[in-house]
Design a protein around this motif. Structure first.
Motif, PDB file in Angstrom:
ATOM      1  N   ALA A   1       0.810  -1.218   0.000  1.00  0.00           N
ATOM      2  CA  ALA A   1       0.000   0.000   0.000  1.00  0.00           C
ATOM      3  C   ALA A   1       0.844   1.268   0.000  1.00  0.00           C
ATOM      4  CB  ALA A   1      -0.941   0.008   1.197  1.00  0.00           C
TER       5      ALA A   1
ATOM      6  N   HIS B   1      -2.983  -2.190  -5.421  1.00  0.00           N
ATOM      7  CA  HIS B   1      -2.288  -0.959  -5.016  1.00  0.00           C
ATOM      8  C   HIS B   1      -1.595  -0.240  -6.177  1.00  0.00           C
ATOM      9  CE1 HIS B   1      -3.287  -1.981  -0.982  1.00  0.00           C
ATOM     10  NE2 HIS B   1      -2.461  -3.003  -0.894  1.00  0.00           N
TER      11      HIS B   1
ATOM     12  N   TYR C   1      -2.723   2.221  -7.660  1.00  0.00           N
ATOM     13  CA  TYR C   1      -2.947   3.656  -7.480  1.00  0.00           C
ATOM     14  C   TYR C   1      -1.733   4.313  -6.838  1.00  0.00           C
ATOM     15  CZ  TYR C   1      -3.874   2.277  -2.663  1.00  0.00           C
ATOM     16  OH  TYR C   1      -3.755   1.751  -1.397  1.00  0.00           O
ATOM     17  N   ARG C   2      -0.956   3.526  -6.057  1.00  0.00           N
ATOM     18  CA  ARG C   2       0.212   4.071  -5.377  1.00  0.00           C
ATOM     19  C   ARG C   2       1.451   3.999  -6.264  1.00  0.00           C
ATOM     20  NH1 ARG C   2       0.111   7.230  -1.048  1.00  0.00           N
ATOM     21  NH2 ARG C   2      -0.921   5.738   0.310  1.00  0.00           N
TER      22      ARG C   2
ATOM     23  N   GLN D   1      -7.063   5.695  -7.967  1.00  0.00           N
ATOM     24  CA  GLN D   1      -7.599   5.945  -6.627  1.00  0.00           C
ATOM     25  C   GLN D   1      -7.764   4.620  -5.896  1.00  0.00           C
ATOM     26  OE1 GLN D   1     -11.025   8.587  -6.444  1.00  0.00           O
ATOM     27  NE2 GLN D   1     -11.754   7.617  -4.575  1.00  0.00           N
ATOM     28  N   ALA D   2      -7.595   4.655  -4.574  1.00  0.00           N
ATOM     29  CA  ALA D   2      -7.719   3.444  -3.757  1.00  0.00           C
ATOM     30  C   ALA D   2      -9.134   2.891  -3.830  1.00  0.00           C
ATOM     31  CB  ALA D   2      -7.349   3.753  -2.306  1.00  0.00           C
ATOM     32  N   ARG D   3      -9.266   1.645  -3.448  1.00  0.00           N
ATOM     33  CA  ARG D   3     -10.454   0.794  -3.469  1.00  0.00           C
ATOM     34  C   ARG D   3     -10.396  -0.074  -4.726  1.00  0.00           C
ATOM     35  NH1 ARG D   3     -13.179   4.934  -0.316  1.00  0.00           N
ATOM     36  NH2 ARG D   3     -13.772   3.964   1.644  1.00  0.00           N
ATOM     37  N   GLU D   4      -9.959  -1.318  -4.489  1.00  0.00           N
ATOM     38  CA  GLU D   4      -9.633  -2.202  -5.611  1.00  0.00           C
ATOM     39  C   GLU D   4     -10.834  -2.490  -6.502  1.00  0.00           C
ATOM     40  OE1 GLU D   4      -6.440  -2.815  -6.095  1.00  0.00           O
ATOM     41  OE2 GLU D   4      -6.167  -1.633  -4.270  1.00  0.00           O
TER      42      GLU D   4
ATOM     43  N   ARG E   1     -11.901   0.719  -8.523  1.00  0.00           N
ATOM     44  CA  ARG E   1     -10.901   1.074  -9.539  1.00  0.00           C
ATOM     45  C   ARG E   1     -10.914   0.070 -10.687  1.00  0.00           C
ATOM     46  NH1 ARG E   1      -5.656  -0.542  -9.586  1.00  0.00           N
ATOM     47  NH2 ARG E   1      -5.750  -1.078  -7.376  1.00  0.00           N
TER      48      ARG E   1
ATOM     49  N   THR F   1      -4.326   9.212  -4.144  1.00  0.00           N
ATOM     50  CA  THR F   1      -4.597   8.666  -2.823  1.00  0.00           C
ATOM     51  C   THR F   1      -3.369   8.908  -1.955  1.00  0.00           C
ATOM     52  OG1 THR F   1      -6.121   7.001  -3.671  1.00  0.00           O
ATOM     53  CG2 THR F   1      -5.118   6.571  -1.533  1.00  0.00           C
TER      54      THR F   1
ATOM     55  N   HIS G   1      -3.586   9.143   2.030  1.00  0.00           N
ATOM     56  CA  HIS G   1      -3.677   8.586   3.384  1.00  0.00           C
ATOM     57  C   HIS G   1      -2.759   9.333   4.356  1.00  0.00           C
ATOM     58  CE1 HIS G   1      -6.431   5.307   2.846  1.00  0.00           C
ATOM     59  NE2 HIS G   1      -5.760   4.819   1.831  1.00  0.00           N
TER      60      HIS G   1
ATOM     61  N   ASN H   1      -7.897  10.992  -0.025  1.00  0.00           N
ATOM     62  CA  ASN H   1      -7.564  11.350  -1.413  1.00  0.00           C
ATOM     63  C   ASN H   1      -7.417  12.856  -1.539  1.00  0.00           C
ATOM     64  OD1 ASN H   1      -8.015   8.591  -2.452  1.00  0.00           O
ATOM     65  ND2 ASN H   1     -10.171   9.026  -2.071  1.00  0.00           N
TER      66      ASN H   1
END
Length: 681
Positions: free
Chosen positions: A131, A165, A167-168, A198-201, A204, A494, A496, A591
């Motif tokens: 993450a 992950h 998005y990272r 963006q996060a949330r598999e 996305r 994203t 966090h 985000n």
């Protein structure tokens, strides 16, 4: 400056045109039947009519913007591309599991929507990203190559890569794309990190799949649209309206296909906000009733409400979109009787072909339009300004068949269709107003589309909205909205981060990167736009919560000492949304968002001459309303000057729509030619 600006809205039943002449100030509206077999054909027909009937020189059309429903119709009808999906090992069921929630908690037999890619065409790749963007398991290229070959052997038309992950860090997705392009040359490959990082598999992945799913049809349509313009000698670079209420050139739309998903409905909301705001109504609820659906949205302080948690066709859309809710209650929505003998309307629609029974194109089902005709709201000889004759006898036959199981007279059955459609809209309104936490008494209802002004006052009466605003050209307002929209684009990261001094200072880098990304996009796609503004926002929550709310942010807050202002803004937003705030609890930013907006020239709102002599109705017509026959005055909209007043029951006719003024309502025309209906106290 180009002489003509052309807006086009391509709907399921009609294609609308709004042409503005910058030299004369004239705004021309035009409607032609849509051509679902090839939507660009209706564009060609409309251009030919503009040339033949209004002596428009296509070479003088310098701005073309259009809204389209191609993407959303492809999704709803499930006629998109055959895709394969590559996911991280162990996540093959990401589309099957979804969120493990019933779509309707009151329906215990309900099922989650079917994924756009079935499990048989989902393959796993051995890799894992953490993450924080570091590598847990390096990408195993042989496993990726084998997965690509297996999917390519299933005759897929494209591949989607959505890894854990990404998005990272998009490194593994890009590496997988290179492997896929080598193992299956010529097969299109799209990455979730390119579509929306963006996060949330699940969300996305679903969005990336949706982008690839609608892409072939949208691209073919865009090519046909460009060819239709080029064939008539139109020199303008065509633009497309976006789901977020902005516009982008066709070249960008080919790469950002999913951004056109709510293109058509967003055009209408932008147009409604513009004309209502110019007339002094910044807070409105929009009701766009076309041939297929009724679209509802909330506008506050002149700006449409945005949403990042819409669902369309069972697919979550976490990109920012104008918060439009569509229900199956359009003019072509079919009336039917369920198994227990209750009348229903929609969601199925007859569309443009064959259309309502009264169109005389072979349709047999009773529809909302047929009910309007039987109730007397529509003049069969003057529909679309007399260009299209409606067949009352066919409408009566269809309504009679619908009335049989109900034991009603045709008049009663026709009104029951109208009442059920209005009840459907009322039910949706109550949910929307509750979510938006607004009081309907503080808003006006903007009724537009071909059928919106017919039911607008009836809906407002049920919901408790005190005024109905009918624009001067409601039937082509979506097309007008297209040429009044700005260039808009969004970017997200994203992050966090806790709301602490060190963390906030660290966010300055991502914010600057997002601004640079958007500025580069504008450099490529923003020809003709004015200066750009950047609006940052943060998705925030209390630590431990599983949902976020969007909070507008000042760039100065990304520095030491900015945490207090950011927290105060978050507490206010949380209290407004949920009625409470915990000012002692720690908060975090999930985000970081930035929206770019570059202004474009606006179509000026022309004024109409003041009303002179007292209103004289063109004729009277017996209509069925509120359970009985009544005599209604019939007036031409073109004869209503500024300051004109009328009382219901009345029918106001114009080429692109009909306005119903029920008993107990009064109407007044403002200086721009808009008609405002209010209930008498």
């Amino acid at each position: 400056m180009a002489r003509h600006w052309l807006g086009i809205d391509i709907g399921g039943t009609f294609t609308d045109f709004a042409l503005f002449d910058t030299q004369t100030g004239e705004l021309i509206g035009l409607k032609v039947p849509s051509t679902p077999h090839e939507f660009a054909e209706a564009v060609r027909v409309g251009l030919e009519r503009l040339v033949a009937e209004h002596a428009v020189d296509p070479r003088e059309i310098g701005i073309v913007v259009h809204g389209t429903t191609i993407a959303v119709n492809t999704l709803i009808q499930r006629t998109g591309a055959r895709l394969g999906l590559l996911v991280t090992e162990g996540f093959r069921d990401v589309l099957e599991l979804q969120r493990l929630r019933l779509p309707n908690p009151f329906d215990l037999d309900g099922a989650r929507p079917l994924p756009l890619v079935p499990r048989a065409r989902v393959a796993e790749v051995r890799e894992r990203m953490r993450a924080d963007g570091s590598v847990d398991t390096p990408l195993d290229e042989p496993s990726a190559r084998e997965a690509v070959r297996r999917l390519a052997g299933q005759d897929v038309e494209g591949l989607v890569v959505s890894l854990l992950h990404a998005y990272r860090s998009a490194a593994h997705e890009r590496q997988t794309r290179a492997v896929a392009e080598s193992a299956a040359p010529g097969l299109p490959v799209s990455l979730s990190s390119d579509v929306w990082p963006q996060a949330r598999e699940y969300e996305r992945t679903a969005l990336a799949v949706l982008d690839a799913y609608v892409q072939p049809k949208v691209r073919r349509y865009l090519e046909g649209f460009e060819q239709a313009l080029a064939a008539r000698g139109v020199p303008a670079t065509p633009h497309v309206t976006k789901s977020n209420g902005g516009i982008m050139p066709v070249a960008a739309a080919r790469a950002q296909t999913v951004a056109t998903l709510l293109s058509g409905p967003a055009s209408g909301v932008i147009g409604a906000a513009y004309v209502a705001g110019g007339a002094g109504f910044p807070n409105v609820i929009t009701l766009d009733v076309g041939g297929t659906s009724a679209d509802i949205a909330v506008v506050e302080d002149g700006r449409p409400r945005w949403s990042t948690n819409e669902h369309v066709g069972g697919v979550p859309i976490m990109m920012p979109v104008v918060g439009v809710t569509a229900i199956g209650a359009g003019g072509g929505s079919v009336a039917w009787v369920d198994e227990v003998g209750l009348p229903k309307v929609g969601p199925q629609s007859t569309g443009a072909q064959p259309g309502p029974a009264c169109y005389g194109r072979g349709g047999k089902d009773a529809t909302l339009t047929d009910a309007f005709l039987v109730c007397g709201f529509l003049d069969p000889e003057r529909f679309l300004g007399g260009r299209m004759r409606l067949h009352r006898e066919l409408a009566e036959d269809a309504i009679a068949r619908f009335a049989g199981p109900l034991g009603m007279t045709p008049d009663e059955a026709a009104e029951s269709v109208v009442r059920v459609a209005v009840a459907n809209m009322y039910a949706e309104f109550t949910k929307i107003l509750s979510r938006a936490a607004v009081d309907p008494r503080d808003f006006a209802l903007v009724a537009f589309g071909g059928a919106g002004p017919v039911v607008g006052a009836l809906v407002a009466r049920e919901v408790g909205i005190p005024a109905v605003f009918v624009p001067r050209s409601p039937g082509t307002l979506c097309a007008l909205g297209a040429i009044t929209a700005d260039i808009v684009n969004d970017a997200v990261r994203t992050v966090h981060a806790r709301v602490e001094a060190a963390a906030l200072e660290a966010l300055r880098g991502p914010y600057d990167a997002l601004r640079a990304e958007l500025a580069e996009w504008l450099e490529r796609h923003g020809a003709g736009a004015g200066s750009a503004t950047f609006r940052p926002a943060a998705d925030m929550r209390y630590v431990g919560q599983s949902y976020e709310i969007e909070v507008p942010v000042e760039p100065a807050w990304f520095a030491a000492g900015g945490g207090g202002a950011l927290l105060a803004a978050f507490h206010r937003a949380h209290e407004r949304a949920f009625g409470h705030a915990d000012r002692e609890a720690p908060a975090e930013i999930v985000n970081l968002r930035v929206q770019l907006r570059a202004a474009r020239p606006r179509v000026p709102l022309g004024e109409v001459p003041a009303s002179g002599a007292p209103l004289v109705p063109r004729t009277t017509r017996r209509i069925w309303l509120d359970g009985h026959r009544t005599e209604a005055r019939v007036l031409d909209r073109a004869a209503l000057g500024a300051g004109a007043r009328l009382a219901g029951p009345a029918i106001v006719e114009q080429p692109d729509t009909t306005v119903l003024v029920p008993t107990g309502h009064v109407g007044e025309v403002d200086r721009f030619g808009n008609l405002l209906l209010r209930r008498e106290s």
